[in-house]
Motif scaffolding. Structure first.
Motif, PDB file in Angstrom:
ATOM      1  N   GLY A 189       0.663  -1.148   0.032  1.00 42.52           N
ATOM      2  CA  GLY A 189      -0.084  -0.145  -0.003  1.00 42.52           C
ATOM      3  C   GLY A 189       0.642   1.200  -0.069  1.00 42.52           C
ATOM      4  N   ILE A 190       2.007   1.532  -0.022  1.00 39.23           N
ATOM      5  CA  ILE A 190       3.108   2.551  -0.677  1.00 39.23           C
ATOM      6  C   ILE A 190       3.796   2.503  -2.251  1.00 39.23           C
ATOM      7  CG2 ILE A 190       4.923   3.592   0.496  1.00 39.23           C
ATOM      8  CD1 ILE A 190       4.499   2.515   2.814  1.00 39.23           C
ATOM      9  N   LEU A 191       3.687   4.007  -2.041  1.00 38.78           N
ATOM     10  CA  LEU A 191       4.025   4.005  -4.099  1.00 38.78           C
ATOM     11  C   LEU A 191       5.226   4.349  -3.875  1.00 38.78           C
ATOM     12  CD1 LEU A 191       2.469   4.540  -7.415  1.00 38.78           C
ATOM     13  CD2 LEU A 191       4.205   6.379  -6.042  1.00 38.78           C
ATOM     14  N   TYR A 192       6.855   3.686  -4.222  1.00 41.15           N
ATOM     15  CA  TYR A 192       7.634   4.120  -3.860  1.00 41.15           C
ATOM     16  C   TYR A 192       7.955   4.416  -5.990  1.00 41.15           C
ATOM     17  CZ  TYR A 192       7.666   1.853  -0.210  1.00 41.15           C
ATOM     18  OH  TYR A 192       7.669   1.483   1.536  1.00 41.15           O
ATOM     19  N   THR A 193       8.863   5.235  -5.426  1.00 38.52           N
ATOM     20  CA  THR A 193       9.564   5.192  -7.077  1.00 38.52           C
ATOM     21  C   THR A 193      10.524   7.034  -6.998  1.00 38.52           C
ATOM     22  OG1 THR A 193       8.975   7.028  -8.957  1.00 38.52           O
ATOM     23  CG2 THR A 193       8.131   8.606  -7.136  1.00 38.52           C
ATOM     24  N   HIS A 194      11.778   6.690  -7.521  1.00 41.52           N
ATOM     25  CA  HIS A 194      12.765   7.499  -7.726  1.00 41.52           C
ATOM     26  C   HIS A 194      12.427   8.712  -7.217  1.00 41.52           C
ATOM     27  CE1 HIS A 194      17.652   8.365  -8.637  1.00 41.52           C
ATOM     28  NE2 HIS A 194      17.555   7.098  -8.468  1.00 41.52           N
ATOM     29  N   ARG A 206       4.634  11.819 -14.169  1.00 43.09           N
ATOM     30  CA  ARG A 206       4.497  11.617 -13.070  1.00 43.09           C
ATOM     31  C   ARG A 206       5.059  12.800 -12.192  1.00 43.09           C
ATOM     32  NH1 ARG A 206       8.644  12.711  -9.001  1.00 43.09           N
ATOM     33  NH2 ARG A 206      10.185  11.400  -7.943  1.00 43.09           N
ATOM     34  N   GLN A 207       4.388  13.602 -12.123  1.00 43.62           N
ATOM     35  CA  GLN A 207       3.880  14.605 -11.351  1.00 43.62           C
ATOM     36  C   GLN A 207       2.590  14.900 -10.944  1.00 43.62           C
ATOM     37  OE1 GLN A 207       5.285  18.309 -12.942  1.00 43.62           O
ATOM     38  NE2 GLN A 207       7.471  17.292 -13.432  1.00 43.62           N
ATOM     39  N   VAL A 208       1.886  13.937 -12.172  1.00 50.05           N
ATOM     40  CA  VAL A 208       0.160  14.087 -12.666  1.00 50.05           C
ATOM     41  C   VAL A 208       0.108  12.900 -11.828  1.00 50.05           C
ATOM     42  CG1 VAL A 208      -1.846  13.766 -13.773  1.00 50.05           C
ATOM     43  CG2 VAL A 208      -0.003  15.293 -15.117  1.00 50.05           C
ATOM     44  N   ILE A 209       0.653  12.001 -11.718  1.00 51.83           N
ATOM     45  CA  ILE A 209      -0.136  10.458 -11.075  1.00 51.83           C
ATOM     46  C   ILE A 209       0.424  10.860  -9.304  1.00 51.83           C
ATOM     47  CG2 ILE A 209       2.166   8.170 -10.422  1.00 51.83           C
ATOM     48  CD1 ILE A 209       1.701   8.097 -13.353  1.00 51.83           C
ATOM     49  N   LEU A 210       1.429  11.601  -8.927  1.00 53.05           N
ATOM     50  CA  LEU A 210       1.582  11.639  -7.668  1.00 53.05           C
ATOM     51  C   LEU A 210       0.908  12.693  -7.337  1.00 53.05           C
ATOM     52  CD1 LEU A 210       5.317  12.590  -7.253  1.00 53.05           C
ATOM     53  CD2 LEU A 210       3.650  10.510  -6.885  1.00 53.05           C
ATOM     54  N   ASP A 211      -0.088  12.917  -7.900  1.00 57.05           N
ATOM     55  CA  ASP A 211      -1.428  14.524  -7.438  1.00 57.05           C
ATOM     56  C   ASP A 211      -2.606  12.989  -7.705  1.00 57.05           C
ATOM     57  OD1 ASP A 211      -0.137  16.754  -7.629  1.00 57.05           O
ATOM     58  OD2 ASP A 211      -0.922  16.907  -9.681  1.00 57.05           O
ATOM     59  N   CYS A 212      -1.972  12.123  -8.740  1.00 58.20           N
ATOM     60  CA  CYS A 212      -3.441  11.204  -8.689  1.00 58.20           C
ATOM     61  C   CYS A 212      -3.667   9.934  -7.114  1.00 58.20           C
ATOM     62  CB  CYS A 212      -3.408  10.198  -9.180  1.00 58.20           C
ATOM     63  SG  CYS A 212      -4.173  10.737 -11.105  1.00 58.20           S
ATOM     64  N   CYS A 213      -2.243   9.811  -6.697  1.00 54.19           N
ATOM     65  CA  CYS A 213      -1.491   8.822  -5.382  1.00 54.19           C
ATOM     66  C   CYS A 213      -2.703   9.916  -4.365  1.00 54.19           C
ATOM     67  CB  CYS A 213      -0.432   8.865  -5.281  1.00 54.19           C
ATOM     68  SG  CYS A 213       0.495   7.695  -6.258  1.00 54.19           S
ATOM     69  N   LYS A 214      -2.434  11.061  -3.743  1.00 53.22           N
ATOM     70  CA  LYS A 214      -2.434  11.687  -2.942  1.00 53.22           C
ATOM     71  C   LYS A 214      -4.213  11.737  -3.183  1.00 53.22           C
ATOM     72  CE  LYS A 214       0.263  15.943  -2.283  1.00 53.22           C
ATOM     73  NZ  LYS A 214       0.746  16.312  -3.624  1.00 53.22           N
ATOM     74  N   GLU A 215      -5.195  12.496  -4.460  1.00 50.26           N
ATOM     75  CA  GLU A 215      -6.954  11.519  -4.814  1.00 50.26           C
ATOM     76  C   GLU A 215      -7.427  10.660  -4.471  1.00 50.26           C
ATOM     77  OE1 GLU A 215      -6.418  14.486  -8.604  1.00 50.26           O
ATOM     78  OE2 GLU A 215      -7.705  12.952  -8.586  1.00 50.26           O
ATOM     79  N   LEU A 218      -3.385   7.009  -1.601  1.00 49.62           N
ATOM     80  CA  LEU A 218      -2.212   5.748  -1.707  1.00 49.62           C
ATOM     81  C   LEU A 218      -0.343   6.602  -1.800  1.00 49.62           C
ATOM     82  CD1 LEU A 218      -0.873   3.419  -2.729  1.00 49.62           C
ATOM     83  CD2 LEU A 218      -0.700   4.024  -4.847  1.00 49.62           C
ATOM     84  N   PRO A 219      -0.327   6.562  -0.632  1.00 46.01           N
ATOM     85  CA  PRO A 219       1.360   6.833   0.571  1.00 46.01           C
ATOM     86  C   PRO A 219       2.458   6.798  -0.392  1.00 46.01           C
ATOM     87  CG  PRO A 219       0.216   5.686   1.737  1.00 46.01           C
ATOM     88  CD  PRO A 219      -0.670   4.965   0.747  1.00 46.01           C
ATOM     89  N   VAL A 220       3.161   8.084  -0.906  1.00 50.13           N
ATOM     90  CA  VAL A 220       4.070   7.811  -1.249  1.00 50.13           C
ATOM     91  C   VAL A 220       5.194   8.648  -1.052  1.00 50.13           C
ATOM     92  CG1 VAL A 220       5.629   8.971  -3.292  1.00 50.13           C
ATOM     93  CG2 VAL A 220       2.417   9.075  -3.450  1.00 50.13           C
TER      94      VAL A 220
END
Ligand code: PMP
Length: 282
Positions: A189-194, A206-215, A218-220
């Motif tokens: 349940g955690i998203l990891y990325t470089h 990537r930036q849009v996806i990190l916004d989607c994670c918030k929505e 999904l913790p990043v």
């Protein structure tokens, strides 16, 4: 077909590029790929900002303002009646007698751009894709969207020869990014990325996806993970302007999850699609 040449929209045949263009000889230039959905540009401002940021990082001036470029992109899309596809833009340091050092006095940058129709990769988005692992042998300024793509080209070719969709690169043990995409793993349940630094391109997707994670809640964690950790992820994703939120269901010979796109990936795809300009028709 109309293309962009400096600040003009002209026919493709009327463009003349010098054989001593520094983009052609040294890869001395930068580029962007902007996605168009049903005639509407997606995240154009972000792409234009990154183009100017890349120009700045290599000490190059783009010969007009961001607003003018924005306008030219729209004109090009209209001239070609582009539906769904991409706008390619590149800017080189111009042409002058071959010499590694910057031309002095400086010469005008050469801007080119064109459009291409291309459908969303709906089948791959549905089933997921396989990737291979390739040593990241690129230079140490991967944050610049430079025309020097030989490392990326060599990596992608290895993927193609192995029948894989993409090459995910690793610098030593550490996963950096794909040959033309960013990479993410989801574990417990955690998203990891470089993290964003000189070793990866900070993808607009990537930036849009990190916004989607918030929505979607999904913790990043923007922290590098290793090859061994990648193979143990519950879900894996590669992303770019062209491939959106692409599920990875196999890394080399290792199946990820149950071999189908996972639940978080599906939620991310849904949240991402909701941000696209219009209702999607393939
Ligand atoms: N990394 C690399 C090396 C790329 O070439 C790309 C594609 N431009 C990306 C990441 C993804 O960037 P974006 O989401 O802005 O297309």
């Amino acid at each position: 077909e109309k293309v962009l040449w400096n600040d003009q929209i002209v026919t493709r045949d009327s463009v003349h590029i010098s054989i001593e263009d520094r983009g052609y000889q040294f890869g001395d230039g930068i580029y962007e790929v902007v996605k168009v959905y049903n005639g509407d540009v997606f995240t154009a401002t972000e792409h234009i900002d990154r183009l100017y940021a890349s120009a700045d990082k290599i000490g190059m001036a783009i010969p007009y303002t961001k607003d003018v470029l924005h306008h030219l992109i729209h004109q090009l899309i209209e001239a070609n009646e582009l539906g769904t596809g991409i706008v390619y833009l590149q800017v080189t340091r111009g042409h002058s007698p071959r010499n590694h050092a910057f031309p002095n006095p400086s010469v005008e940058a050469v801007v080119t751009g064109y459009t291409r129709e291309s459908a969303r990769p709906v089948q791959d988005l549905e089933t997921g894709v396989s990737v291979c692992l390739v040593e990241d042998v690129r230079w140490l300024r991967c944050d610049i969207k430079s025309l020097n793509l030989l490392g990326n080209v060599m990596a992608k070719q290895q993927a193609v020869e192995k029948g894989c969709f993409e090459a995910v690169q690793h610098r030593g043990d550490v996963i950096t990014e794909g040959s033309s995409s960013n990479a993410y793993g989801i574990k417990d349940g955690i998203l990891y990325t470089h993290p964003v630094n000189n070793l990866i391109l900070n993808g607009i997707t990537r930036q849009v996806i990190l916004d989607c994670c918030k929505e979607i809640g999904l913790p990043v964690v923007e922290k590098a993970f290793t090859v061994a950790q990648a193979l143990e992820m519950d879900e894996f994703i590669v992303s770019s302007t062209g491939i959106e939120v692409m599920p990875v269901v196999k890394i080399e010979e290792t199946q990820i999850g149950d071999g189908t796109p996972g639940e978080w990936t599906r939620k991310l795809q849904t949240a991402f699609e909701a941000k696209l300009p219009q209702q999607l028709h393939v």
